[in-house]
Design a protein around this motif. Structure first.
Motif, PDB file in Angstrom:
ATOM      1  N   LEU A 145       0.833  -1.203   0.000  1.00  0.00           N
ATOM      2  CA  LEU A 145       0.000   0.000   0.000  1.00  0.00           C
ATOM      3  C   LEU A 145       0.868   1.254   0.000  1.00  0.00           C
ATOM      4  CD1 LEU A 145      -2.764  -1.102   2.527  1.00  0.00           C
ATOM      5  CD2 LEU A 145      -3.066  -0.680   0.073  1.00  0.00           C
ATOM      6  N   THR A 146       1.991   1.184   0.705  1.00  0.00           N
ATOM      7  CA  THR A 146       2.914   2.321   0.741  1.00  0.00           C
ATOM      8  C   THR A 146       3.621   2.487  -0.598  1.00  0.00           C
ATOM      9  OG1 THR A 146       3.280   1.838   3.083  1.00  0.00           O
ATOM     10  CG2 THR A 146       4.776   3.400   2.043  1.00  0.00           C
ATOM     11  N   THR A 147       4.070   1.375  -1.193  1.00  0.00           N
ATOM     12  CA  THR A 147       4.735   1.487  -2.492  1.00  0.00           C
ATOM     13  C   THR A 147       3.764   1.951  -3.571  1.00  0.00           C
ATOM     14  OG1 THR A 147       4.406  -0.897  -2.913  1.00  0.00           O
ATOM     15  CG2 THR A 147       6.505  -0.232  -1.954  1.00  0.00           C
ATOM     16  N   ALA A 148       2.515   1.529  -3.481  1.00  0.00           N
ATOM     17  CA  ALA A 148       1.518   1.986  -4.458  1.00  0.00           C
ATOM     18  C   ALA A 148       1.362   3.497  -4.395  1.00  0.00           C
ATOM     19  CB  ALA A 148       0.174   1.302  -4.202  1.00  0.00           C
ATOM     20  N   ARG A 149       1.363   4.019  -3.195  1.00  0.00           N
ATOM     21  CA  ARG A 149       1.225   5.470  -3.036  1.00  0.00           C
ATOM     22  C   ARG A 149       2.462   6.198  -3.547  1.00  0.00           C
ATOM     23  NH1 ARG A 149       0.446   5.489   2.042  1.00  0.00           N
ATOM     24  NH2 ARG A 149       2.150   6.677   2.960  1.00  0.00           N
ATOM     25  N   TYR A 162      -5.553  -3.295  -0.949  1.00  0.00           N
ATOM     26  CA  TYR A 162      -6.184  -3.327   0.373  1.00  0.00           C
ATOM     27  C   TYR A 162      -7.244  -4.428   0.437  1.00  0.00           C
ATOM     28  CZ  TYR A 162      -8.924  -2.028   4.438  1.00  0.00           C
ATOM     29  OH  TYR A 162      -9.602  -2.070   5.633  1.00  0.00           O
ATOM     30  N   ASP A 163      -8.037  -4.555  -0.618  1.00  0.00           N
ATOM     31  CA  ASP A 163      -9.091  -5.569  -0.623  1.00  0.00           C
ATOM     32  C   ASP A 163      -8.511  -6.979  -0.575  1.00  0.00           C
ATOM     33  OD1 ASP A 163     -11.031  -3.623  -0.690  1.00  0.00           O
ATOM     34  OD2 ASP A 163     -11.363  -3.734  -2.854  1.00  0.00           O
ATOM     35  N   ARG A 164      -7.365  -7.189  -1.234  1.00  0.00           N
ATOM     36  CA  ARG A 164      -6.714  -8.499  -1.172  1.00  0.00           C
ATOM     37  C   ARG A 164      -6.294  -8.832   0.255  1.00  0.00           C
ATOM     38  NH1 ARG A 164      -4.404 -10.676  -5.788  1.00  0.00           N
ATOM     39  NH2 ARG A 164      -3.929 -12.433  -4.411  1.00  0.00           N
ATOM     40  N   LEU A 165      -5.752  -7.855   0.942  1.00  0.00           N
ATOM     41  CA  LEU A 165      -5.369  -8.045   2.342  1.00  0.00           C
ATOM     42  C   LEU A 165      -6.600  -8.242   3.215  1.00  0.00           C
ATOM     43  CD1 LEU A 165      -3.587  -7.884   4.888  1.00  0.00           C
ATOM     44  CD2 LEU A 165      -3.628  -5.403   4.653  1.00  0.00           C
ATOM     45  N   CYS A 166      -7.604  -7.387   3.001  1.00  0.00           N
ATOM     46  CA  CYS A 166      -8.804  -7.394   3.843  1.00  0.00           C
ATOM     47  C   CYS A 166      -9.557  -8.719   3.747  1.00  0.00           C
ATOM     48  CB  CYS A 166      -9.707  -6.232   3.423  1.00  0.00           C
ATOM     49  SG  CYS A 166     -10.960  -5.802   4.629  1.00  0.00           S
ATOM     50  N   TYR A 173      -5.391  -2.560  11.222  1.00  0.00           N
ATOM     51  CA  TYR A 173      -5.285  -1.126  11.494  1.00  0.00           C
ATOM     52  C   TYR A 173      -4.186  -0.442  10.689  1.00  0.00           C
ATOM     53  CZ  TYR A 173      -4.991   3.217  14.191  1.00  0.00           C
ATOM     54  OH  TYR A 173      -4.965   4.536  14.570  1.00  0.00           O
ATOM     55  N   ARG A 174      -2.992  -1.014  10.644  1.00  0.00           N
ATOM     56  CA  ARG A 174      -1.897  -0.370   9.919  1.00  0.00           C
ATOM     57  C   ARG A 174      -2.209  -0.255   8.431  1.00  0.00           C
ATOM     58  NH1 ARG A 174       3.422   0.866  11.067  1.00  0.00           N
ATOM     59  NH2 ARG A 174       4.847   0.941   9.281  1.00  0.00           N
ATOM     60  N   ALA A 175      -2.809  -1.287   7.858  1.00  0.00           N
ATOM     61  CA  ALA A 175      -3.198  -1.220   6.455  1.00  0.00           C
ATOM     62  C   ALA A 175      -4.260  -0.142   6.244  1.00  0.00           C
ATOM     63  CB  ALA A 175      -3.718  -2.581   5.992  1.00  0.00           C
ATOM     64  N   GLN A 182      -3.718   7.341   1.132  1.00  0.00           N
ATOM     65  CA  GLN A 182      -3.920   7.293  -0.314  1.00  0.00           C
ATOM     66  C   GLN A 182      -5.211   7.996  -0.719  1.00  0.00           C
ATOM     67  OE1 GLN A 182      -2.066   5.239  -3.097  1.00  0.00           O
ATOM     68  NE2 GLN A 182      -3.139   7.004  -3.918  1.00  0.00           N
ATOM     69  N   LEU A 183      -6.229   7.906   0.123  1.00  0.00           N
ATOM     70  CA  LEU A 183      -7.541   8.453  -0.213  1.00  0.00           C
ATOM     71  C   LEU A 183      -7.646   9.955   0.010  1.00  0.00           C
ATOM     72  CD1 LEU A 183      -9.790   5.603   1.262  1.00  0.00           C
ATOM     73  CD2 LEU A 183      -9.230   6.018  -1.139  1.00  0.00           C
TER      74      LEU A 183
END
Length: 325
Positions: A145-149, A162-166, A173-175, A182-183
């Motif tokens: 998520l950090t590299t994507a940003r 995020y959805d893959r992780l979720c 929480y960290r995710a 990002q949002l």
């Protein structure tokens, strides 16, 4: 050492922003990492009890200067193990972000951006392999998520990750804090998306979860983006105050809340947000829990964060009619 009326530790020398002081259980990890002792680091992670603890420990280790040297050796020795590769990727991200700095894009040079993206691509190469091999491995997806940003891959790609992780680890929480960044508009999102996601997380999470603190973090990000004068008025507004109150009640102030490694950061988010709006009585229970356990984020957003924390805590506890004893 003394305590607040609710038992949070305080001292005569003031608050500490050191995560290892605030969470002493992490000190052995720092010692092992600084010594370059991979077997001890590996054993430490093997003893952790949750993905949230894994995320906290991973993030702190990534911020220790020089650990990339022994992590690269560990990856070479155990190429199939996701842990050393994930930790190394996290370290590469930290190195890159230090080069970029926390400045807005217009204040970052082309050379800084080139170096920044180079380090993030190194991390991404490791993380892609890990997520393909271990699709439920939370720390790898969180770092992605950090590299994507940083690589500016866009809102849709960040949400996909995020959805893959979720799907495997809901309410991580960290995710959630990474996707919230990002949002925000500064990364191509919108305030509607940021606040909507924060409230969605607070509502969907079990009572007592830290996820409610995302509501506070979203308002803090909005405050940062406003002009002087408008920012204070925004945080003092009844709508923001009530939003914060509701989020706090279902999260860290709920009877079901169980203190964990994210609790200090979550309480600091609420304490900071309520303080910005001069909602001192609302800030009081968070300061009472914290005592001297401050966190650099989000207090780094104000001048002299130590003094600001102390002054805000004093005003909050006095408003409640208590204080430090």
């Amino acid at each position: 050492m003394t305590s607040t009326t609710d038992g949070g530790p305080t001292s005569t020398w003031g608050p500490t922003f050191d995560p290892y002081d605030n969470t002493p259980e992490l000190i052995p990890l720092r010692g092992a990492a600084q010594a370059g002792d991979w077997p001890a680091v590996q054993a430490y992670f093997a003893g952790l009890g949750s993905v949230d603890e894994l995320a906290t420990a991973s993030g702190l280790l990534a911020d220790i200067h020089g650990v990339e040297n022994f992590l690269e050796r560990a990856v070479a020795q155990s190429p199939g193990d996701p842990l050393p590769r994930t930790l190394l990727a996290g370290r590469y991200v930290c190195i890159g972000w230090d080069i970029r700095s926390g400045a807005r894009a217009q204040h970052v040079s082309q050379h800084q951006f080139a170096e920044f993206h180079d380090w993030l691509r190194r991390a991404e190469q490791l993380l892609i392999e890990i997520c393909a091999e271990h699709p439920s491995y939370a720390p790898a997806w969180t770092t992605r998520l950090t590299t994507a940003r940083g690589l500016q891959l866009g809102q849709a790609e960040a949400r996909r990750r995020y959805d893959r992780l979720c799907a495997h680890h809901p309410h991580h929480y960290r995710a959630q804090t990474q996707l919230l960044q990002q949002l925000c508009p500064k990364w191509g999102g919108s305030w509607e998306a940021a606040h909507g996601f924060a409230r969605e997380c607070a509502i969907a999470a079990p009572d007592g979860s830290n996820s409610g603190a995302l509501v506070a973090l979203a308002h803090i990000e909005r405050w940062l983006d406003l002009k002087i004068g408008e920012d204070a008025a925004y945080m003092r507004g009844a709508a923001v105050r009530d939003d914060l109150r509701n989020a706090a009640q279902v999260s860290v102030l709920h009877p079901a809340h169980r203190t964990d490694w994210n609790s200090i950061g979550a309480h600091n988010a609420f304490a900071f947000a309520f303080s910005l709006g001069n909602h001192w009585a609302d800030a009081a229970p968070h300061f009472a829990f914290l005592g001297d356990r401050a966190s650099e984020f989000p207090w780094q957003y104000v001048p002299d964060m130590k003094s600001s924390f102390v002054k805000s805590r004093k005003a909050a506890l006095e408003a409640r009619g208590g204080g430090i004893r």
